[in-house]
Write an enzyme that holds these catalytic residues in place. Structure first.
Site, PDB file in Angstrom:
ATOM      1  N   TYR A  26       0.804  -1.219   0.000  1.00  0.00           N
ATOM      2  CA  TYR A  26       0.000   0.000   0.000  1.00  0.00           C
ATOM      3  C   TYR A  26       0.839   1.272   0.000  1.00  0.00           C
ATOM      4  O   TYR A  26       0.310   2.372   0.010  1.00  0.00           O
ATOM      5  CB  TYR A  26      -0.915   0.007   1.234  1.00  0.00           C
ATOM      6  CG  TYR A  26      -0.142  -0.244   2.514  1.00  0.00           C
ATOM      7  CD1 TYR A  26       0.512   0.796   3.161  1.00  0.00           C
ATOM      8  CD2 TYR A  26      -0.041  -1.523   3.047  1.00  0.00           C
ATOM      9  CE1 TYR A  26       1.251   0.567   4.305  1.00  0.00           C
ATOM     10  CE2 TYR A  26       0.680  -1.755   4.202  1.00  0.00           C
ATOM     11  CZ  TYR A  26       1.329  -0.703   4.820  1.00  0.00           C
ATOM     12  OH  TYR A  26       2.056  -0.928   5.956  1.00  0.00           O
ATOM     13  N   SER A  28       5.321   2.371  -0.705  1.00  0.00           N
ATOM     14  CA  SER A  28       6.406   2.406  -1.689  1.00  0.00           C
ATOM     15  C   SER A  28       6.503   1.117  -2.492  1.00  0.00           C
ATOM     16  O   SER A  28       6.960   1.140  -3.640  1.00  0.00           O
ATOM     17  CB  SER A  28       7.732   2.696  -0.996  1.00  0.00           C
ATOM     18  OG  SER A  28       7.986   1.714  -0.015  1.00  0.00           O
ATOM     19  N   GLU A  94      10.974  -4.551   5.763  1.00  0.00           N
ATOM     20  CA  GLU A  94       9.993  -3.879   6.614  1.00  0.00           C
ATOM     21  C   GLU A  94      10.498  -3.767   8.053  1.00  0.00           C
ATOM     22  O   GLU A  94      10.060  -2.902   8.802  1.00  0.00           O
ATOM     23  CB  GLU A  94       8.639  -4.577   6.549  1.00  0.00           C
ATOM     24  CG  GLU A  94       8.008  -4.540   5.174  1.00  0.00           C
ATOM     25  CD  GLU A  94       7.709  -3.144   4.652  1.00  0.00           C
ATOM     26  OE1 GLU A  94       7.811  -2.162   5.401  1.00  0.00           O
ATOM     27  OE2 GLU A  94       7.368  -3.040   3.472  1.00  0.00           O
TER      28      GLU A  94
END
Length: 184
Positions: A26, A28, A94
């Protein structure tokens, strides 16, 4: 054919690797250039909507996050066929700020519901979350710096003493006096 439990699990693992994982992105990771830098390919992808979440800006960051919000809706893409190794790399990218969670999205073109993974911000009380993150604005204002920092993360990851994504971005991207991220 009678397989042992170990053989069955090995075959299932191989099938899982070939079938791959579907991942809702949702921020980069909607940008094919960013995905290509990380995975050395751009997986098949489809547009989707995740209900029950809100996409936030994060103070002094070039990327967004999501948190549960009963009235929210987040648009993005489902990356299809992510391998186990690619998912591990994306988990590392992440970093500790996010948890990968199972969610249900609705595909934009077909209205089909799909169970996928996505990355959700760990700190639901983070005071640095605000507003609504906009992909088009990010592409215009921040994508070039983000792609450059992502390339640096990939290079760092290959080193024995490689840095995390957070540390790589902190090193590569510097806050100026007004709190805006700038590339060294």
């Amino acid at each position: 054919m009678n397989w042992t439990e170990s053989e069955r699990q090995s075959k299932m693992s191989i099938l899982s690797e070939k079938a791959g994982h579907d991942l809702f992105v949702y921020g980069s990771l909607q940008d094919p250039q960013v995905v290509n830098v990380l995975l050395n390919r751009v997986p098949d992808h489809v547009s989707a909507v995740l209900s029950g979440f809100h996409r936030f800006r994060i103070k002094n960051r070039l990327y967004p996050t999501i948190l549960p919000d009963s009235t929210g809706e987040v648009t993005g893409k489902v990356l299809k066929g992510i391998t186990d190794d690619e998912r591990k790399l994306l988990d590392d990218f992440e970093d500790v700020e996010y948890d990968r969670k199972a969610v249900e999205v609705v595909l934009t073109d077909t209205s089909e519901k799909l169970q996928v993974g996505t990355y959700v911000w760990r700190n639901k009380d983070d005071p640095d979350l605000y507003g609504e993150w906009d992909f088009e604005e990010w592409k215009r204002d921040d994508s070039e710096a983000f792609i450059t920092a992502t390339k640096k993360f990939v290079e760092e990851r290959k080193l024995p003493e490689g840095k995390t994504r957070i540390d790589t971005f902190k090193t590569f991207l510097k806050q100026d006096t007004e709190g805006i991220m700038a590339v060294f």
